[in-house]
Scaffold this motif. Structure first.
Motif: not given
Lengths: 113, 111
Positions: A85-91, A7-9, A106-110
């Motif tokens: 740092q704009t990216s999709v972040y996966f845990c 979170s957030p997505r 599911p990833g966070t799109r930042l």
């Protein structure tokens, strides 16, 4: 629900702001990881953690901070967000002994404007 | 850390067997080979993992020659839903576990 959640997505923030991305897993896995994936590219490891209070840098750690006070949580903080740092972040998480087998959130799109 | 080399993309047709080869010339003795699948807008999903020879599960087979400098992921009878990016990883947990995902192989399955 069991599993790994982020979170957030979706998040839009401005340059210079601090942003924290949350990751929570319910399996009690020892290992947790943060990756970023830029458009059209593979994943790059930012930080990982082998257990609570144990963290180590990955391939691209600059500009990021992590902590792991509890086994189930692994927050990632961008101290002063930049457009790069704009990216999709996966845990992801992995149990001890399951060599290489990671379960991804599911990833966070930042987006940093 | 062992780096990997895979083809950038592959095309196939439904029902065919697809083999994706990964090169990892500097694999270490305690490294395992792991393959992941990633669909658009989703996180990668574990497919299969092996150390040597052959491993098979309900989804795929993994062939690893004796010198372990390469490996081949085999997907039997692919369908349209197998269209995805496939990543080959090499690594071990001892002394700190760091994973490197390369660019992966983009598989496109056609009808």
């Amino acid at each position: 629900d069991a599993g790994i959640t982020q979170s957030p997505r979706y998040k839009i923030t401005e340059t210079g702001r601090q942003v924290t991305l949350m990751c929570h897993q319910t399996w009690s896995h020892s290992y947790m990881f943060w990756y970023r994936q830029d458009l059209g590219h593979g994943l790059r490891l930012i930080y990982y953690s082998a257990a609570a209070d144990i963290t180590d840098k990955g391939e691209v750690p600059d500009g990021y901070v992590v902590s792991r006070s509890k086994t189930e949580n692994f927050p990632l903080t961008l101290e002063s967000a930049t457009r790069s740092q704009t990216s999709v972040y996966f845990c992801a998480s992995s149990g001890t002994g399951t060599v290489g087998e990671q379960y991804f959130g599911p990833g966070t799109r930042l987006t940093v404007t | 850390l062992a780096k990997t080399t895979q083809p950038i993309s592959m095309d196939s047709y439904e029902g065919q067997e697809v083999n994706i080869t990964c090169s990892h010339n500097n694999i270490a003795t305690n490294d395992y080979i792991t393959w992941y699948q990633q669909f658009p807008s989703q996180g990668p999903r574990f497919i299969i993992q092996g150390y040597k020879t052959k491993v098979t599960n309900e989804v795929a087979s993994l062939f690893i020659p004796a010198d372990r400098k390469s490996s081949t992921l085999s997907l039997p009878r692919v369908s349209l839903s197998d269209t995805a990016v496939y990543y080959c990883l090499v690594g071990a947990p001892t002394g700190g576990f760091k994973t490197i995902f390369g660019a992966g192989t983009r598989l496109f399955v056609k009808a």
